[in-house]
Design a protein around this motif. Structure first.
Motif, PDB file in Angstrom:
ATOM      1  N   GLU A   1       0.887  -1.136  -0.096  1.00 31.51           N
ATOM      2  CA  GLU A   1      -0.135   0.188   0.074  1.00 31.51           C
ATOM      3  C   GLU A   1       0.718   1.516  -0.079  1.00 31.51           C
ATOM      4  OE1 GLU A   1      -3.746   2.244   3.222  1.00 31.51           O
ATOM      5  OE2 GLU A   1      -2.731  -0.038   3.061  1.00 31.51           O
ATOM      6  N   ASN A   2       0.685   1.958  -1.339  1.00 29.55           N
ATOM      7  CA  ASN A   2       1.288   2.988  -1.149  1.00 29.55           C
ATOM      8  C   ASN A   2       2.855   3.528  -1.289  1.00 29.55           C
ATOM      9  OD1 ASN A   2      -1.560   4.827  -0.231  1.00 29.55           O
ATOM     10  ND2 ASN A   2      -0.138   4.589   1.496  1.00 29.55           N
ATOM     11  N   GLY A   3       3.362   2.173  -1.729  1.00 26.20           N
ATOM     12  CA  GLY A   3       4.608   1.975  -2.273  1.00 26.20           C
ATOM     13  C   GLY A   3       4.660   1.908  -3.697  1.00 26.20           C
ATOM     14  N   PRO A   4       6.059   2.381  -4.471  1.00 25.42           N
ATOM     15  CA  PRO A   4       6.317   2.719  -5.438  1.00 25.42           C
ATOM     16  C   PRO A   4       5.074   2.167  -6.743  1.00 25.42           C
ATOM     17  CG  PRO A   4       8.137   1.705  -4.831  1.00 25.42           C
ATOM     18  CD  PRO A   4       7.000   1.245  -3.933  1.00 25.42           C
ATOM     19  N   ALA A   5       4.982   0.929  -7.011  1.00 23.77           N
ATOM     20  CA  ALA A   5       3.626   0.778  -8.181  1.00 23.77           C
ATOM     21  C   ALA A   5       2.419   1.270  -7.825  1.00 23.77           C
ATOM     22  CB  ALA A   5       3.783  -0.557  -8.159  1.00 23.77           C
ATOM     23  N   TRP A   6       2.171   1.334  -6.302  1.00 20.47           N
ATOM     24  CA  TRP A   6       0.903   2.230  -6.211  1.00 20.47           C
ATOM     25  C   TRP A   6       0.888   3.514  -6.493  1.00 20.47           C
ATOM     26  CZ3 TRP A   6      -3.187   1.443  -1.623  1.00 20.47           C
ATOM     27  CH2 TRP A   6      -3.614   0.425  -1.761  1.00 20.47           C
ATOM     28  N   THR A   7       1.390   4.284  -5.969  1.00 20.89           N
ATOM     29  CA  THR A   7       1.525   5.656  -6.217  1.00 20.89           C
ATOM     30  C   THR A   7       2.073   5.885  -8.309  1.00 20.89           C
ATOM     31  OG1 THR A   7       3.198   5.834  -3.972  1.00 20.89           O
ATOM     32  CG2 THR A   7       3.879   7.549  -5.777  1.00 20.89           C
TER      33      THR A   7
ATOM     34  N   VAL B   1      10.707   1.120 -10.709  1.00 25.04           N
ATOM     35  CA  VAL B   1      11.590  -0.429 -11.028  1.00 25.04           C
ATOM     36  C   VAL B   1      11.427  -1.497 -10.732  1.00 25.04           C
ATOM     37  CG1 VAL B   1      13.447  -0.954 -12.585  1.00 25.04           C
ATOM     38  CG2 VAL B   1      13.202   1.410 -13.074  1.00 25.04           C
ATOM     39  N   ALA B   2      12.385  -1.689  -9.448  1.00 20.06           N
ATOM     40  CA  ALA B   2      12.226  -3.361  -8.775  1.00 20.06           C
ATOM     41  C   ALA B   2      10.740  -3.563  -8.365  1.00 20.06           C
ATOM     42  CB  ALA B   2      13.564  -2.564  -7.457  1.00 20.06           C
ATOM     43  N   ASP B   3      10.161  -2.858  -7.884  1.00 16.85           N
ATOM     44  CA  ASP B   3       8.642  -3.052  -7.760  1.00 16.85           C
ATOM     45  C   ASP B   3       8.256  -4.082  -8.623  1.00 16.85           C
ATOM     46  OD1 ASP B   3       7.084  -3.262  -5.637  1.00 16.85           O
ATOM     47  OD2 ASP B   3       5.927  -1.235  -5.904  1.00 16.85           O
ATOM     48  N   TRP B   4       8.247  -2.946  -9.923  1.00 18.35           N
ATOM     49  CA  TRP B   4       7.123  -3.599 -11.390  1.00 18.35           C
ATOM     50  C   TRP B   4       8.273  -4.809 -11.607  1.00 18.35           C
ATOM     51  CZ3 TRP B   4       2.315  -3.956 -11.339  1.00 18.35           C
ATOM     52  CH2 TRP B   4       1.648  -4.015 -12.692  1.00 18.35           C
ATOM     53  N   ALA B   5       9.252  -4.133 -11.332  1.00 20.22           N
ATOM     54  CA  ALA B   5      10.043  -6.080 -10.849  1.00 20.22           C
ATOM     55  C   ALA B   5       8.835  -7.469 -11.201  1.00 20.22           C
ATOM     56  CB  ALA B   5      11.147  -6.143 -11.056  1.00 20.22           C
ATOM     57  N   THR B   6       8.539  -7.450 -10.448  1.00 20.03           N
ATOM     58  CA  THR B   6       7.501  -8.516  -9.414  1.00 20.03           C
ATOM     59  C   THR B   6       6.591  -8.530 -10.977  1.00 20.03           C
ATOM     60  OG1 THR B   6       7.584  -7.726  -7.203  1.00 20.03           O
ATOM     61  CG2 THR B   6       5.882  -8.820  -8.023  1.00 20.03           C
TER      62      THR B   6
ATOM     63  N   LEU C   1      16.509  -4.013 -12.352  1.00 19.90           N
ATOM     64  CA  LEU C   1      16.232  -3.673 -11.138  1.00 19.90           C
ATOM     65  C   LEU C   1      16.121  -2.106 -10.466  1.00 19.90           C
ATOM     66  CD1 LEU C   1      16.961  -6.359  -9.094  1.00 19.90           C
ATOM     67  CD2 LEU C   1      14.967  -6.199  -9.819  1.00 19.90           C
ATOM     68  N   THR C   2      16.688  -1.728 -11.072  1.00 24.15           N
ATOM     69  CA  THR C   2      17.149  -0.003 -11.412  1.00 24.15           C
ATOM     70  C   THR C   2      16.993   0.670 -12.911  1.00 24.15           C
ATOM     71  OG1 THR C   2      19.506   0.317 -12.565  1.00 24.15           O
ATOM     72  CG2 THR C   2      19.264  -0.303  -9.980  1.00 24.15           C
ATOM     73  N   ARG C   3      16.371   2.257 -12.608  1.00 25.10           N
ATOM     74  CA  ARG C   3      16.395   2.905 -13.758  1.00 25.10           C
ATOM     75  C   ARG C   3      17.313   2.730 -15.131  1.00 25.10           C
ATOM     76  NH1 ARG C   3      15.136   9.342 -13.806  1.00 25.10           N
ATOM     77  NH2 ARG C   3      16.488   9.349 -12.355  1.00 25.10           N
ATOM     78  N   ASP C   4      18.586   2.724 -14.739  1.00 22.08           N
ATOM     79  CA  ASP C   4      19.848   2.617 -15.196  1.00 22.08           C
ATOM     80  C   ASP C   4      19.922   1.535 -16.066  1.00 22.08           C
ATOM     81  OD1 ASP C   4      20.751   5.556 -14.640  1.00 22.08           O
ATOM     82  OD2 ASP C   4      22.517   4.588 -13.833  1.00 22.08           O
TER      83      ASP C   4
END
Length: 310
Positions: free
Chosen positions: A49-55, A181-186, A198-201
């Motif tokens: 909840e309210n993590g990167p993908a949620w946001t 990037v790391a969150d949506w890797a799931t 897992l990173t933007r770069d």
């Protein structure tokens, strides 16, 4: 939870909200059956909840991101062949869009059981998608929607587009760009992407790798998709707003990919104008419940049902 729990908004805002939600969720209230079902799941889901993908996926930048993702994905001739041969995006562009939105929303805000079921639904369709395409080097190749390189390209293009779209809105992300990037890797792993970045770069290095290896291609089929995406059948205010969003999507794409797509940046301050459109859209969507509200209903219920540790 119903619309009645939200303060009333001016009529034009409610009308705009309905049009946007028909385009995104296939329902003028935004409460399509799969959205309502998010409240009924029995686990907390894959994303915090309210993590990167949620946001990111709750942000208005997703309107820019969806267009950008389709443009970038079109540059891989295998991915584009699957869309061209099997998608009804011309006959039913709203249906094509809402199908993708359903997958994103369910994975982001639904329970793990719901997300797994949605992933299987998409997988069953992908099993039928196969054919041949002309690769970037000119050779003829067979494709399936489950091919590792195509699934990877779609994940990369999607992740990069939604990150770039959110950055247009200038809203923060918990954990920053790398956190998203790391969150949506799931989601990538759920779609059988092996070791997603897992990173933007790392993400952008992989996208550039497709370009450097000559796996991308700009041709008449790509130009046809661009022409359609530039001016889909949205009337009135929706059509005008969409033109701004399309221009913003183009502005976020690196120059060498814009060249392959045959698109140019507007000379006007398009990103500033886009932020105005996004603020209006946010006001419209904020006048009623959304998928994350359904997820919070589920999470609060699970908290009440789970005894606290002694």
């Amino acid at each position: 939870m119903t619309d009645a729990t939200y303060p009333s908004a001016p009529g034009w805002i409610q009308s705009l909200r309905g049009k946007i939600l028909v385009a995104l969720a296939g329902d003028p209230t935004g409460m399509a059956p799969y959205v309502r079902a998010i409240a009924d799941g029995d686990d907390t889901g894959y994303f915090a909840e309210n993590g990167p993908a949620w946001t990111v996926h709750a942000g208005m930048g997703t309107l820019v991101a969806g267009i950008r993702a389709l443009l970038l994905q079109a540059l891989h001739p295998g991915a584009l062949a699957g869309v061209h041969d099997w998608s009804r995006y011309r006959e039913d562009p709203i249906g094509r869009l809402t199908g993708t939105v359903r997958w994103v929303i369910t994975l982001t805000y639904g329970s793990r059981t719901q997300a797994d079921a949605e992933t299987r639904r998409v997988g069953r369709f992908h099993q039928r998608v196969k054919g041949e395409y002309r690769a970037g080097d000119g050779s003829e190749r067979a494709y399936t929607a489950e091919a590792a390189d195509l699934v990877r390209w779609v994940h990369l293009a999607f992740t990069d587009a939604f990150l770039a779209g959110h950055e247009v809105s200038r809203q923060p992300i918990p954990g920053g760009a790398d956190g998203y990037v790391a969150d949506w890797a799931t989601a990538g792993r759920l779609m059988r992407v092996v070791d997603p970045p897992l990173t933007r770069d790392a993400l952008r290095a992989e996208i550039d790798g497709f370009y450097d290896r000559g796996e991308l291609r700009g041709d008449e089929r790509v130009a046809d998709v661009v022409r359609f995406l530039r001016k889909p059948p949205f009337p009135g205010v929706m059509g005008l707003s969409y033109r701004v969003l399309f221009a913003a999507a183009v502005a976020t794409i690196p120059r060498r990919y814009r060249k392959m797509l045959g698109v140019k940046r507007w000379p006007l301050p398009v990103l500033g104008l886009t932020r105005l459109v996004l603020r209006i859209t946010e006001r419209a969507l904020g006048s009623g419940p959304r998928a994350q509200d359904m997820a919070r209903v589920r999470l609060r219920r699970l908290e009440r049902e789970t005894p606290e540790a002694a």
